[in-house]
Write an enzyme that holds these catalytic residues in place. Structure first.
Site, PDB file in Angstrom:
ATOM      1  N   GLU A  25      56.305 -20.639  39.560  1.00  0.00           N
ATOM      2  CA  GLU A  25      57.137 -21.761  40.020  1.00  0.00           C
ATOM      3  C   GLU A  25      56.725 -23.030  39.255  1.00  0.00           C
ATOM      4  O   GLU A  25      57.553 -23.729  38.703  1.00  0.00           O
ATOM      5  CB  GLU A  25      56.910 -21.949  41.520  1.00  0.00           C
ATOM      6  CG  GLU A  25      57.677 -23.111  42.123  1.00  0.00           C
ATOM      7  CD  GLU A  25      57.229 -23.434  43.543  1.00  0.00           C
ATOM      8  OE1 GLU A  25      56.152 -22.944  43.960  1.00  0.00           O
ATOM      9  OE2 GLU A  25      57.945 -24.174  44.234  1.00  0.00           O
ATOM     10  N   HIS A  26      55.411 -23.301  39.242  1.00  0.00           N
ATOM     11  CA  HIS A  26      54.885 -24.441  38.488  1.00  0.00           C
ATOM     12  C   HIS A  26      53.974 -23.927  37.399  1.00  0.00           C
ATOM     13  O   HIS A  26      53.119 -23.072  37.663  1.00  0.00           O
ATOM     14  CB  HIS A  26      54.056 -25.369  39.387  1.00  0.00           C
ATOM     15  CG  HIS A  26      54.804 -25.861  40.585  1.00  0.00           C
ATOM     16  ND1 HIS A  26      54.624 -25.318  41.846  1.00  0.00           N
ATOM     17  CD2 HIS A  26      55.727 -26.840  40.721  1.00  0.00           C
ATOM     18  CE1 HIS A  26      55.409 -25.946  42.707  1.00  0.00           C
ATOM     19  NE2 HIS A  26      56.099 -26.879  42.062  1.00  0.00           N
ATOM     20  N   HIS A  52      48.921 -26.302  50.295  1.00  0.00           N
ATOM     21  CA  HIS A  52      50.258 -26.117  50.875  1.00  0.00           C
ATOM     22  C   HIS A  52      50.237 -25.124  52.018  1.00  0.00           C
ATOM     23  O   HIS A  52      50.911 -25.312  53.032  1.00  0.00           O
ATOM     24  CB  HIS A  52      51.237 -25.610  49.812  1.00  0.00           C
ATOM     25  CG  HIS A  52      51.940 -26.711  49.085  1.00  0.00           C
ATOM     26  ND1 HIS A  52      52.693 -27.659  49.736  1.00  0.00           N
ATOM     27  CD2 HIS A  52      52.004 -27.005  47.767  1.00  0.00           C
ATOM     28  CE1 HIS A  52      53.184 -28.502  48.840  1.00  0.00           C
ATOM     29  NE2 HIS A  52      52.774 -28.137  47.641  1.00  0.00           N
ATOM     30  N   ASP A  93      56.209 -32.992  42.120  1.00  0.00           N
ATOM     31  CA  ASP A  93      56.457 -32.770  43.542  1.00  0.00           C
ATOM     32  C   ASP A  93      57.103 -33.997  44.180  1.00  0.00           C
ATOM     33  O   ASP A  93      57.852 -33.883  45.143  1.00  0.00           O
ATOM     34  CB  ASP A  93      55.133 -32.480  44.267  1.00  0.00           C
ATOM     35  CG  ASP A  93      54.599 -31.090  43.930  1.00  0.00           C
ATOM     36  OD1 ASP A  93      55.381 -30.298  43.369  1.00  0.00           O
ATOM     37  OD2 ASP A  93      53.423 -30.820  44.216  1.00  0.00           O
ATOM     38  N   HIS A 111     101.166  -7.162  35.449  1.00  0.00           N
ATOM     39  CA  HIS A 111     100.582  -8.242  34.656  1.00  0.00           C
ATOM     40  C   HIS A 111     101.466  -8.523  33.445  1.00  0.00           C
ATOM     41  O   HIS A 111     101.744  -9.669  33.113  1.00  0.00           O
ATOM     42  CB  HIS A 111      99.184  -7.852  34.153  1.00  0.00           C
ATOM     43  CG  HIS A 111      98.113  -7.962  35.200  1.00  0.00           C
ATOM     44  ND1 HIS A 111      98.068  -7.168  36.300  1.00  0.00           N
ATOM     45  CD2 HIS A 111      97.046  -8.788  35.284  1.00  0.00           C
ATOM     46  CE1 HIS A 111      97.018  -7.487  37.019  1.00  0.00           C
ATOM     47  NE2 HIS A 111      96.376  -8.477  36.430  1.00  0.00           N
ATOM     48  N   GLN A 135      47.753 -27.178  45.093  1.00  0.00           N
ATOM     49  CA  GLN A 135      48.672 -26.095  45.432  1.00  0.00           C
ATOM     50  C   GLN A 135      48.147 -25.321  46.631  1.00  0.00           C
ATOM     51  O   GLN A 135      48.890 -24.978  47.543  1.00  0.00           O
ATOM     52  CB  GLN A 135      48.806 -25.168  44.213  1.00  0.00           C
ATOM     53  CG  GLN A 135      49.901 -24.148  44.358  1.00  0.00           C
ATOM     54  CD  GLN A 135      51.240 -24.819  44.558  1.00  0.00           C
ATOM     55  OE1 GLN A 135      51.646 -25.648  43.775  1.00  0.00           O
ATOM     56  NE2 GLN A 135      51.902 -24.493  45.646  1.00  0.00           N
TER      57      GLN A 135
END
Ligand SMILES: *Cc1c(COP(=O)(O)O)cnc(C)c1O
Length: 802
Positions: free
Chosen positions: A324-325, A260, A358, A417, A257
């Site tokens: 996220e993960h 990245h 991924d 209506h 991670q």
């Protein structure tokens, strides 16, 4: 990595902070300028920006056929095969997300459906530069294709030589995407939002990117009416590693991670200090081996290793952080996974690195970051479709639903209506041919012709409702009443106050309620409403409540019998027999009197579907039963009438107040034939007071049911009680081993009256015992015990005398 040992939960919020997005205002201003430039300059602006920002001199913005043709040869066969396998897995998982069209007939003639329709034009942003993320194109392109989006445009930044990564082009070809634009950063997003000569404007923009791309997507969403997949931030992982974790695996996940980008965030939680120490040592060792170690080292500097007390705290922390993960590096990952409430995608067990998600497991890797996993899902097939709802009403549907909408629209003050419905209802009435009417009107042929023709009595109180100071229209005694209370005026013939309260309590509309002088009046009027004397018939299911047959006899109406089975349920062929019958109505008593049991729901439903007459479900004892009332099904079955009463659970048998619930149209017929003042003023007053005390009802019911349970237990010990039938009511049907009528007589001689049901079909040897007060119940048990003992003595005596 920074280590925190057992931080107090008051410090968690600070530890869950993401790295701040520092220069946000400058980024926003720059992005806005780029949008302006692209709007003014179109393709030319994109070329200028490519030269300026990507250092690429382009001759054309679009990838050419020749470039596509050359791409595959530059991708090693091994990588091609890997990509093909990943694509197969992603397709398998996303194809399974397809939903068939949903169709529900919410009421007869009201058909609602929902269908997924692809977003028509989508733009996929694929980051390029130092690490071209072709996997992103797989993750976005596969669902876009499966959803059937007609226009798919890919934007990706050019390399300095003006080319695009051949792997990206290979994947695009594999997916059948032929429009790849050489544009990156905010200018690509601007082009997708605004459209240029080469780049078509799209409806929704997908894909990750740097701060500029993210800010550009936000601007596109806020000001240019374009949807985006989700708010994006730096990538992040949280690992929960307990004592069973492999420190080398955990360290590798953290580093995967961290590489990245410098702003990636990495968090590891453990309840084992030894594991945390080993993970940190492994991170140091493995970091040195990485080509991108500088990037990873920066990310690690702001990352956290946190020692927590136990699995519960680790999960709580993770759910608050909403990663996220999420990697569950534990032996019991499945158990923990069940408690995950916030996360983008979860990786279970020691053999499931984040990296598989991924690339190639099949799940999507475009996931919510920065805590958005609290409310957003990752990209899926759903991200590329809209769900459109459809509805169609038949004449029957409009007739069933029309008044509901009219009433609601009027209550909201939206007269147009209401009119949209009213006009159509009126045109249906006007156009209805006699044959058409029979098809759409649920009561065709059911209402006695003389009732349909007759004019109802119009009472004096009906016209003016006692509103004027001087009421000399009804021959009342204006001097007042003889006796202590003033009852000199006629009561409200429509019982509006009671109906308003009951409507609220039961979830129906006031015009779906009929009030009778006891259920007995409702029973009588239902027979008279539908049956012509000497001609028509009703159906009853013995053993059952006696008043149905009495009402029929009184009105010279024939009675057809459909006996219940030995366990007092409807026979299997009940619906079939009723479908063949011309009877005008059937009485179903549930819970039944005198047997106490509920009738099976499916059996009643089948009858409601197949019988052409009215189906009266008598729920006098429903308050004691654990089953939903049939009132909740009125909208579905126009010929259903549900009867309830204040005589049983409410403890108001002396009031004489029974209730019938049905469609407004059917209730209007009952109102037409009822005596105008059938509910006295005294009854109305008392009923209103009782309704105000309705919250006490469950308490009384529970007390009664406790008494019933006690009686059942005691009767089991009474020698002469052979069988106590299961009861959902406030009474018990009991079969005796000895002559039940003799038992009945003996009880009576001891001052206790019960109901002798021995002559009822299926009830030979049975007495019906109402559950009374605690004292009454004990007296009853005591008396039966004594009768049992005496009977044994007399049997023994007669035996010895032989
Ligand atoms: C007791 C009872 C009623 C109630 O009748 P009211 O006239 O309302 O008192 C209705 N149906 C059945 C089956 C009953 O046992």
């Amino acid at each position: 990595m920074q280590l925190y040992s057992y931080p107090d939960s008051s410090l968690w919020a600070a530890l869950q902070q993401r790295p701040a997005a520092a220069e946000a205002p400058q980024v926003a201003a720059r992005v806005r300028a780029i949008f302006e430039q692209v709007r003014a300059g179109g393709d030319a602006a994109l070329l200028t920006l490519a030269a300026e920002l990507d250092k690429a001199t382009l001759t054309s913005l679009l990838v050419s056929d020749a470039e596509f043709a050359a791409a595959a040869a530059q991708v090693p066969a091994e990588l091609q095969a890997a990509i093909r396998q990943a694509k197969t897995n992603i397709e398998a998982f996303h194809t399974a997300q397809r939903e068939p069209e949903l169709r529900v007939e919410t009421m007869p003639g009201v058909m609602c459906s929902r269908r997924a329709v692809p977003v028509q034009r989508v733009g996929l942003y694929v980051p390029g530069g130092s690490a071209p993320l072709f996997s992103t194109l797989l993750m976005l392109g596969v669902p876009a294709r499966l959803a059937g989006c007609p226009e798919v445009v890919v934007c990706t930044p050019p390399q300095a030589d003006g080319s695009v990564s051949p792997v990206i082009l290979f994947v695009a070809q594999l997916l059948g995407i032929d429009k790849v634009v050489k544009a990156g950063g905010a200018q690509a997003v601007a082009a997708l939002a605004l459209g240029t000569a080469s780049v078509p404007a799209v409806d929704k923009i997908f894909g990750p990117g740097n701060r500029y791309v993210t800010a550009a997507k936000q601007l596109a969403a806020a000001e240019f009416g374009v949807a985006i997949d989700m708010p994006a931030g730096p990538s992040e992982v949280l690992v929960i590693a307990d004592a069973s974790a492999n420190p080398a695996f955990v360290a590798a996940d953290l580093l995967s991670q961290a590489e990245h980008g410098p702003d990636s965030q990495v968090v590891v939680l453990s309840d084992s200090s030894a594991v945390l120490e080993q993970v940190q040592a492994e991170v140091v060792r493995q970091l040195a081996l990485l080509p991108r170690r500088d990037v990873a080292a920066q990310a690690l500097a702001s990352s956290r290793a946190i020692l927590l007390a136990d699995a519960t705290s680790m999960l709580e922390f993770s759910n608050q952080y909403a990663p996220e993960h999420l990697i569950l590096a534990t032996d019991n990952a499945d158990a923990l996974a069940a408690q995950v409430t916030n996360a983008g995608s979860v990786f279970l067990g020691h053999l499931t690195p984040e990296a598989v998600g991924d690339y190639a497991s099949g799940t999507n890797h475009t996931l919510p970051t920065s805590g958005y996993a609290r409310q957003y899902s990752g990209v899926s097939l759903d991200s590329f479709v809209k769900k459109i709802t459809f509805q169609r009403l038949s004449a029957q549907g409009l007739q069933a639903l029309g008044s509901v909408v009219e009433i609601m629209a009027e209550a909201e003050g939206l007269a147009a209506h209401a009119r949209a419905v009213t006009l159509r209802l009126a045109s249906l009435d006007a156009n209805a041919s006699p044959a058409g009417a029979a098809a759409t009107k649920p009561y065709a042929g059911l209402i006695r012709p003389s009732v349909e023709r007759m004019q109802p009595y119009s009472s004096a109180r009906d016209e003016f409702e006692g509103m004027a100071p001087v009421m000399l229209d009804a021959n009342e005694n204006s001097l007042g009443s003889v006796g202590p209370d003033d009852f000199s005026r006629y009561p409200d013939p429509h019982q509006r106050a009671i109906k308003a309260d009951l409507a609220r309590l039961k979830g129906v509309m006031p015009n779906q309620i009929f009030l009778g002088n006891g259920s007995d009046e409702a029973i009588d009027l239902l027979v008279r409403l539908t049956c012509t004397p000497g001609q028509d018939a009703i159906v009853i299911c013995p053993p059952t409540y006696g008043m149905y047959e009495v009402a029929a006899n009184l009105n010279d109406v024939r009675v057809e019998r459909l006996p219940l089975t030995a366990d007092f349920q409807l026979p299997a062929d009940a619906a079939e027999k009723l479908a063949a019958s011309n009877a005008k109505l059937v009485f179903l008593c549930s819970p039944n009197n005198p047997t106490g049991n509920l009738l099976a729901q499916e059996a009643v439903e089948t009858i409601l579907r197949s019988f052409r007459g009215l189906v009266i479900v008598d729920e006098a004892y429903a308050d004691f039963a654990d089953a939903p009332s049939w009132i909740t099904r009125l909208a579905e079955f126009p010929r259903l009438v549900v009867m309830q009463t204040f005589s049983k659970a409410w403890g108001l048998a002396g009031l004489r107040l029974g209730v019938a619930y049905a469609s407004a149209e059917l209730i209007a017929f009952l109102d037409k034939i009822k005596p105008p003042y059938n509910i006295s003023a005294a009854t109305q007053q008392h009923a209103l007071a009782a309704l105000a005390a309705a919250p006490r009802l469950p308490e009384m019911r529970d007390e009664l049911l406790a008494g019933r349970s006690w009686l059942v237990a005691q009767l089991a010990e009474v020698a002469i009680a052979e069988h106590i039938f299961p009861s959902d009511a406030n009474f018990l049907l009991v079969r005796f081993t000895v002559d039940a009528t003799a038992v009945y007589d003996q009880l009576q001689s001891r001052g206790i009256v019960v109901r002798n049901r021995t002559t009822q079909p299926g009830c030979a040897g049975c007495l019906r015992l109402t559950v009374g007060t605690t004292a009454e119940n004990s007296q009853l048990v005591q008396a039966l015990t004594e009768i049992g003992a005496e009977t044994r003595v007399s049997i023994a005596a007669s035996a010895s005398s032989i």
